[in-house]
Design a protein around this motif. Structure first.
Motif, mmCIF file in Angstrom:
data_model
loop_
_atom_site.group_PDB
_atom_site.id
_atom_site.type_symbol
_atom_site.label_atom_id
_atom_site.label_comp_id
_atom_site.label_asym_id
_atom_site.label_seq_id
_atom_site.Cartn_x
_atom_site.Cartn_y
_atom_site.Cartn_z
ATOM 1 N N ASN A 228 0.827 -1.212 0.000
ATOM 2 C CA ASN A 228 0.000 0.000 0.000
ATOM 3 C C ASN A 228 0.863 1.265 0.000
ATOM 4 O OD1 ASN A 228 -2.210 1.636 0.098
ATOM 5 N ND2 ASN A 228 -2.978 0.923 2.061
ATOM 6 N N TYR A 229 1.560 1.500 -1.108
ATOM 7 C CA TYR A 229 2.447 2.652 -1.178
ATOM 8 C C TYR A 229 1.713 3.994 -1.190
ATOM 9 C CZ TYR A 229 6.769 -0.013 -1.549
ATOM 10 O OH TYR A 229 7.853 -0.817 -1.274
ATOM 11 N N PRO A 230 0.489 4.116 -1.713
ATOM 12 C CA PRO A 230 -0.215 5.389 -1.537
ATOM 13 C C PRO A 230 -0.403 5.748 -0.061
ATOM 14 C CG PRO A 230 -1.227 4.147 -3.298
ATOM 15 C CD PRO A 230 -0.215 3.223 -2.664
ATOM 16 N N PHE A 231 -0.660 4.732 0.788
ATOM 17 C CA PHE A 231 -0.707 4.953 2.236
ATOM 18 C C PHE A 231 0.669 5.382 2.735
ATOM 19 C CE2 PHE A 231 0.413 3.116 6.356
ATOM 20 C CZ PHE A 231 -0.545 3.674 7.190
ATOM 21 N N THR A 232 1.706 4.657 2.304
ATOM 22 C CA THR A 232 3.077 4.971 2.711
ATOM 23 C C THR A 232 3.407 6.427 2.426
ATOM 24 O OG1 THR A 232 3.704 2.719 2.092
ATOM 25 C CG2 THR A 232 5.491 4.295 2.448
ATOM 26 N N ASN A 233 3.159 6.850 1.205
ATOM 27 C CA ASN A 233 3.554 8.201 0.796
ATOM 28 C C ASN A 233 2.779 9.268 1.553
ATOM 29 O OD1 ASN A 233 5.368 7.105 -1.058
ATOM 30 N ND2 ASN A 233 3.838 7.043 -2.690
ATOM 31 N N ALA A 234 1.498 9.022 1.820
ATOM 32 C CA ALA A 234 0.705 10.005 2.571
ATOM 33 C C ALA A 234 1.245 10.164 3.984
ATOM 34 C CB ALA A 234 -0.761 9.572 2.602
ATOM 35 N N VAL A 235 1.542 9.045 4.646
ATOM 36 C CA VAL A 235 2.040 9.102 6.026
ATOM 37 C C VAL A 235 3.417 9.761 6.076
ATOM 38 C CG1 VAL A 235 2.779 7.698 8.002
ATOM 39 C CG2 VAL A 235 0.687 7.108 6.763
ATOM 40 N N LEU A 236 4.293 9.390 5.148
ATOM 41 C CA LEU A 236 5.629 9.988 5.138
ATOM 42 C C LEU A 236 5.569 11.483 4.859
ATOM 43 C CD1 LEU A 236 7.723 7.306 3.201
ATOM 44 C CD2 LEU A 236 7.501 7.597 5.678
ATOM 45 N N ASP A 237 4.714 11.881 3.902
ATOM 46 C CA ASP A 237 4.629 13.301 3.549
ATOM 47 C C ASP A 237 4.115 14.141 4.710
ATOM 48 O OD1 ASP A 237 5.614 12.894 1.029
ATOM 49 O OD2 ASP A 237 3.672 12.964 0.015
ATOM 50 N N TYR A 238 3.248 13.566 5.534
ATOM 51 C CA TYR A 238 2.678 14.341 6.636
ATOM 52 C C TYR A 238 3.532 14.262 7.900
ATOM 53 C CZ TYR A 238 -0.610 16.104 10.115
ATOM 54 O OH TYR A 238 -1.199 16.817 11.133
ATOM 55 N N PHE A 239 3.805 13.079 8.369
ATOM 56 C CA PHE A 239 4.483 12.930 9.657
ATOM 57 C C PHE A 239 5.995 13.129 9.564
ATOM 58 C CE2 PHE A 239 0.595 10.436 10.423
ATOM 59 C CZ PHE A 239 0.170 11.006 11.607
ATOM 60 N N CYS A 240 6.624 12.625 8.514
ATOM 61 C CA CYS A 240 8.083 12.592 8.462
ATOM 62 C C CYS A 240 8.674 13.771 7.692
ATOM 63 C CB CYS A 240 8.551 11.276 7.845
ATOM 64 S SG CYS A 240 7.986 9.813 8.758
ATOM 65 N N LYS A 241 8.182 13.991 6.496
ATOM 66 C CA LYS A 241 8.751 15.039 5.650
ATOM 67 C C LYS A 241 8.041 16.371 5.820
ATOM 68 C CE LYS A 241 9.893 11.440 2.295
ATOM 69 N NZ LYS A 241 9.684 10.935 0.909
ATOM 70 N N GLN A 242 6.826 16.321 6.394
ATOM 71 C CA GLN A 242 6.030 17.523 6.650
ATOM 72 C C GLN A 242 5.868 18.383 5.392
ATOM 73 O OE1 GLN A 242 7.878 19.289 10.134
ATOM 74 N NE2 GLN A 242 6.906 17.778 11.478
ATOM 75 N N ARG A 243 5.557 17.696 4.281
ATOM 76 C CA ARG A 243 5.359 18.372 3.007
ATOM 77 C C ARG A 243 3.917 18.815 2.799
ATOM 78 N NH1 ARG A 243 8.487 14.130 -1.034
ATOM 79 N NH2 ARG A 243 10.634 14.745 -0.535
ATOM 80 N N ILE A 244 2.990 18.221 3.548
ATOM 81 C CA ILE A 244 1.572 18.519 3.360
ATOM 82 C C ILE A 244 0.956 18.908 4.699
ATOM 83 C CG2 ILE A 244 1.329 17.017 1.351
ATOM 84 C CD1 ILE A 244 0.159 14.877 3.170
ATOM 85 N N ASP A 245 -0.164 19.638 4.641
ATOM 86 C CA ASP A 245 -0.832 20.024 5.873
ATOM 87 C C ASP A 245 -1.870 18.959 6.257
ATOM 88 O OD1 ASP A 245 -3.035 20.422 4.186
ATOM 89 O OD2 ASP A 245 -2.832 22.602 4.186
ATOM 90 N N ARG A 246 -2.521 19.205 7.399
ATOM 91 C CA ARG A 246 -3.461 18.222 7.943
ATOM 92 C C ARG A 246 -4.628 17.962 6.984
ATOM 93 N NH1 ARG A 246 -6.143 19.901 13.433
ATOM 94 N NH2 ARG A 246 -3.916 20.198 13.884
ATOM 95 N N THR A 247 -5.130 19.008 6.353
ATOM 96 C CA THR A 247 -6.277 18.845 5.449
ATOM 97 C C THR A 247 -5.925 17.975 4.256
ATOM 98 O OG1 THR A 247 -7.188 20.993 6.114
ATOM 99 C CG2 THR A 247 -7.947 20.064 4.014
ATOM 100 N N THR A 248 -4.757 18.223 3.676
ATOM 101 C CA THR A 248 -4.317 17.429 2.522
ATOM 102 C C THR A 248 -4.110 15.972 2.925
ATOM 103 O OG1 THR A 248 -3.243 19.371 1.570
ATOM 104 C CG2 THR A 248 -2.584 17.224 0.713
#
Length: 318
Positions: free
Chosen positions: A202-222
């Protein structure tokens, strides 16, 4: 494999209920994704009898074993491909591969289809009846004779759907509870209609979690929008069987992706373990192993951390 047997107490203490191995079959490289013998364990790991022992010991502890199958391509030294190189158009295996012209050559570049333009990995023609029969017997043997509990299917989106439908029939006929996991890096509805795979990585899940929690590339709404998209893309039973990972042999390690920030890592793992599906912990993450993309090496940090886990990934780095 003996090393895994020797540490089953540790895995059981962690709460592991399944181990996914990247390829264990005979191959010429470290990563073993260039299979040359699909019916025998590579001597670097042991032999078929030792794998059977590992499976039996795992089953005694309620731990299941998942093997990695590479049916999209073989290794350069796979005997049928070597026969093609030797006999060319007279080879009985010439239809096992995608060979648009003869003579077949890899120099200066391959004139046959390959995986990722790599001449050492010729692409297999799974539309050929002999090829299908061969690989379906491989699928049956390891489930029925050795007792493994399922397959992870490498480059699954590059193999035809008809083959995977036959594959599912053969595997489920031997073990209806066997877990069939495809490597697909994007939304995967065509493979999750109940006639091919039970789940995909489930890489779409992976990328969403990494972008938010780890890389902080996206905000909470996204982040919320991306997670909600996942939840409405598949039926509930598909979501509950999803293979949710945060890193793997194909990526940098989670701690490194979190810039060695253990709090970020803990937040990502907390979300992973509370989200529907099966969480996968890449071996070494439970002790804080870090490392970038190959050939970057990992190292241990001095802290300790305990996690309850339901799926564990042990592999060589590719």
């Amino acid at each position: 494999m003996q090393g895994v047997i020797d540490h089953l107490d540790h895995l059981e203490t962690l709460g592991i209920t399944a181990i996914y191995f990247t390829p264990v079959f005979k191959a010429t490289t470290n990563h073993k994704y260039d299979t040359i013998d699909y019916m025998n364990v590579d001597p670097h790991f042991g032999d078929n009898a030792l794998l059977k022992k590992l499976v039996d010991r795992c089953h005694e502890r309620g731990i299941r074993v998942l093997l990695d199958a590479v049916f999209n391509h073989s290794g350069y030294y796979f005997p049928p491909f070597q026969d093609v190189l030797e006999r060319q158009e007279n080879s009985k295996y010439k239809d096992w591969f995608h060979l648009p012209q003869f003579p077949v050559t890899s120099d200066p570049q391959p004139n046959y289809r390959t995986f990722a333009f790599e001449p050492k990995m010729p692409k297999i023609n799974t539309e050929n009846p002999e090829v299908r029969a061969y690989f379906l017997e491989v699928a049956r043997y390891w489930i029925e004779d050795i007792g493994v509990d399922g397959w992870r299917l490498d480059v699954a989106n590059e193999v035809d759907h008809a083959f995977w439908r036959e594959f599912r029939h053969v595997v489920k006929d031997v073990n209806p509870d066997a877990y069939i996991l495809g490597e697909v890096w994007h939304e995967s509805g065509p493979w999750l209609q109940g006639d091919q795979f039970d789940a995909v990585m489930n890489y779409p899940f992976t990328n969403a979690v990494l972008d938010y929690f780890c890389k902080q590339r996206i905000d909470r709404t996204t982040f919320q929008q991306r997670i909600e998209r996942l939840l409405v893309t598949y039926p509930e039973q598909t979501t509950n069987a999803a293979f949710n990972l945060l890193d793997s042999h194909d990526t940098a390690r989670l701690l490194t992706l979190c810039e060695n920030d253990k709090e970020k890592m803990k937040q990502a793992v907390l979300f992973q373990f509370t989200f529907p599906g099966t969480p996968c912990v890449y071996y070494g993450d439970e002790v804080g192993l870090d490392g970038g993309h190959d050939p970057a090496a990992g190292k241990r940090w001095n802290g300790t951390r305990k996690n309850k886990t339901t799926t564990y990934s042990r592999s060589t780095r590719r």
